[in-house]
Design a protein around this motif. Structure first.
Motif, short mmCIF file in Angstrom:
data_model
loop_
_atom_site.label_atom_id
_atom_site.label_comp_id
_atom_site.label_asym_id
_atom_site.label_seq_id
_atom_site.Cartn_x
_atom_site.Cartn_y
_atom_site.Cartn_z
N ASP A 1 0.81 -1.20 0.00
CA ASP A 1 0.00 0.00 0.00
C ASP A 1 0.85 1.26 0.00
O ASP A 1 0.48 2.26 -0.59
CB ASP A 1 -0.92 0.02 1.20
CG ASP A 1 -1.96 -1.10 1.15
OD1 ASP A 1 -2.18 -1.66 0.07
OD2 ASP A 1 -2.52 -1.42 2.20
N VAL A 3 5.18 2.63 0.01
CA VAL A 3 6.62 2.38 -0.01
C VAL A 3 7.33 3.72 0.11
O VAL A 3 7.00 4.67 -0.59
CB VAL A 3 7.07 1.68 -1.32
CG1 VAL A 3 8.58 1.54 -1.37
CG2 VAL A 3 6.40 0.34 -1.47
N ALA A 17 8.20 -0.53 3.55
CA ALA A 17 6.99 -0.85 2.80
C ALA A 17 5.95 -1.40 3.76
O ALA A 17 6.27 -2.14 4.68
CB ALA A 17 7.28 -1.88 1.71
N SER A 18 4.70 -1.01 3.55
CA SER A 18 3.62 -1.57 4.35
C SER A 18 2.48 -1.94 3.42
O SER A 18 2.27 -1.31 2.40
CB SER A 18 3.15 -0.57 5.41
OG SER A 18 2.69 0.62 4.80
N GLY A 19 1.80 -3.01 3.76
CA GLY A 19 0.70 -3.47 2.92
C GLY A 19 0.02 -4.66 3.55
O GLY A 19 0.32 -5.06 4.67
N ALA A 22 2.90 -6.53 2.26
CA ALA A 22 3.96 -5.95 1.43
C ALA A 22 4.86 -7.12 1.02
O ALA A 22 4.98 -8.10 1.76
CB ALA A 22 4.76 -4.93 2.24
N GLU A 38 7.30 -11.70 2.60
CA GLU A 38 6.13 -10.85 2.76
C GLU A 38 5.85 -10.64 4.23
O GLU A 38 6.23 -11.45 5.07
CB GLU A 38 4.90 -11.45 2.06
CG GLU A 38 4.41 -12.74 2.66
CD GLU A 38 3.19 -13.28 1.93
OE1 GLU A 38 2.29 -13.80 2.62
OE2 GLU A 38 3.14 -13.19 0.70
N ARG A 41 4.70 -5.22 7.32
CA ARG A 41 5.67 -4.12 7.18
C ARG A 41 7.05 -4.71 6.92
O ARG A 41 7.45 -5.69 7.55
CB ARG A 41 5.72 -3.27 8.45
CG ARG A 41 6.67 -2.09 8.36
CD ARG A 41 6.52 -1.14 9.55
NE ARG A 41 6.70 -1.81 10.82
CZ ARG A 41 7.78 -1.65 11.60
NH1 ARG A 41 8.76 -0.85 11.25
NH2 ARG A 41 7.86 -2.29 12.74
#
Length: 122
Positions: A1, A3, A17-19, A22, A38, A41
């Motif tokens: 979501d 970077v 990076a967070s997702g 990620a 993965e 965060r």
């Protein structure tokens, strides 16, 4: 979501990076293999060649090694990783456990050599 990447004065790169999740992928030096990971965060430190994975972390080294935990620290310079589990849930389920599948390299290579026929001598 999201970077974020920055570079210091010496040219080293740092990233976050967070997702949900990620993802991360890096080719291993001197091999035709990749490290894939993965987590919710991911933090990358280019100066130390270190990647940290936080929350629902998974790291896979092709072809078949895989570790999972709440936190993974991967030192790509030395190809060393540390995995930490989280706390157990209130129901006592094993969510906090570390899971690992590690394939023996030397045994698999020796088995492959033993099964291969010798080349004819000239």
């Amino acid at each position: 979501d999201k970077v974020t990447v920055r570079r210091d004065r010496d040219g080293y790169q740092y990233g976050s990076a967070s997702g949900n999740p990620a993802t991360f992928r890096q080719k291993r030096d001197g091999a035709n293999e990749y490290i894939e990971g993965e987590a919710e965060r991911i933090e990358y430190d280019g100066k130390l060649d270190k990647v940290e994975f936080f929350n629902r972390a998974r790291l896979k080294r092709e072809p078949a090694d895989e570790v999972r935990g709440n936190y993974i620290s991967y030192d790509s310079r030395n190809e060393y990783f540390t995995v930490t589990g989280g706390s157990q849930t209130a129901s006592g389920s094993p969510e906090g456990r570390v899971h690992a599948v590690i394939q023996p390299r030397a045994a698999a290579e020796e088995a492959g050599k033993a099964a291969a026929p010798d080349a004819p001598k000239q």
